[in-house]
Motif scaffolding. Sequence first.
Motif, PDB file in Angstrom:
ATOM      1  N   MET A   1       0.840  -1.204   0.000  1.00 25.93           N
ATOM      2  CA  MET A   1       0.000   0.000   0.000  1.00 25.93           C
ATOM      3  C   MET A   1       0.870   1.249   0.000  1.00 25.93           C
ATOM      4  N   ASP A   2       0.531   2.194  -0.832  1.00 28.45           N
ATOM      5  CA  ASP A   2       1.329   3.408  -0.982  1.00 28.45           C
ATOM      6  C   ASP A   2       0.871   4.460   0.028  1.00 28.45           C
ATOM      7  N   ILE A   3       1.396   4.358   1.257  1.00 28.18           N
ATOM      8  CA  ILE A   3       1.016   5.297   2.320  1.00 28.18           C
ATOM      9  C   ILE A   3       1.558   6.689   2.014  1.00 28.18           C
TER      10      ILE A   3
ATOM     11  N   VAL B   1      -9.265   3.559  -2.043  1.00 24.64           N
ATOM     12  CA  VAL B   1      -8.298   2.595  -1.500  1.00 24.64           C
ATOM     13  C   VAL B   1      -7.517   1.952  -2.635  1.00 24.64           C
ATOM     14  N   ASP B   2      -8.175   1.770  -3.786  1.00 26.47           N
ATOM     15  CA  ASP B   2      -7.488   1.190  -4.952  1.00 26.47           C
ATOM     16  C   ASP B   2      -6.340   2.073  -5.411  1.00 26.47           C
ATOM     17  N   ASP B   3      -6.500   3.392  -5.251  1.00 30.09           N
ATOM     18  CA  ASP B   3      -5.413   4.308  -5.619  1.00 30.09           C
ATOM     19  C   ASP B   3      -4.170   4.023  -4.796  1.00 30.09           C
ATOM     20  N   LEU B   4      -4.367   3.678  -3.533  1.00 30.46           N
ATOM     21  CA  LEU B   4      -3.224   3.408  -2.648  1.00 30.46           C
ATOM     22  C   LEU B   4      -2.635   2.027  -2.903  1.00 30.46           C
ATOM     23  N   ASN B   5      -3.467   1.123  -3.417  1.00 33.06           N
ATOM     24  CA  ASN B   5      -2.989  -0.244  -3.670  1.00 33.06           C
ATOM     25  C   ASN B   5      -2.354  -0.397  -5.037  1.00 33.06           C
TER      26      ASN B   5
END
Length: 295
Positions: free
Chosen positions: A1-3, A56-60
Amino acid sequence: MDIKKFVERRKALKLSQMKLCEGICTQATLSKFERNGRVPSLSILNRLCARMGLTVDDLNQDPEASVARLREQLDEIEEDLMMENYMKVQAALKKIKENDIEAIPLRMQFFYLRGMLHAVTNKKPDEVLFDFTQILDDLDEKHQTIFTQLAYVGSGITYTRIHQPARADFFFKKAHEFINATLAPAEAKQLNSDYLRILTLCFYTANYYANKDNYKVSDQLIKKGIALCSQKHVTYYLPRLKFLAAENARHQGAEKEDISQLLDEALAFARLNHNEVIELRVAAFKNGFITKIKE
């Protein structure tokens, strides 16, 4: 995940942790997520992302997968450009955000595609040359990639259109020298995946010299292009090369049968590749050709 993407978005929106999590979760929960990667419940994360216009998909999203998808998109656009599907190319390019392209090879491909589209559809010269300048003066300043050669050709097309023959000749001579060096017998066997782009160089450079009535050089380039198509078992450029060969043959007073054969070959390959543009050009050529013969 792109925190990191999550944090950067929050800071870009000038939201404090307290403000972002208000009514959703505690600041401690948000802090643990941003600092230590401790992911809250999906429900909480969804709401936090939604508040910032993310999902959430943007972060994944896997960065490598994203690059691969972009490369695939640009390759599809380049194929449509070869097929002269200019409206489709224009629509597809508008969907790509220039600032989202980080990889240098993909940036060069993007600027080449947009610049060439503008060049062949008669857009303002400064718009065309701006894109090619990004390649020549920045991304490939040592002029070592195929995109420099493509930028030369695109620039040459533009200078031809605005009646600056000296500059057009300068760029097309560079492309011509590159083609001769690259397609020399000792080098041609070593060609990598850039052969379709080399075919682009061959066609436009051959077309340039044909328009200057230098049919000898134009025909030589056409033959090199056709040989490369045969070597690599590709047909994308055969309709355009064969049609240009037919035009050259007519201007040089070739036999009617030879011209007709070239037109038939251009039409056959056009139908194979669903190139409606060449189909229409062949029909118009034949109509005018037959009329002229009858007269």
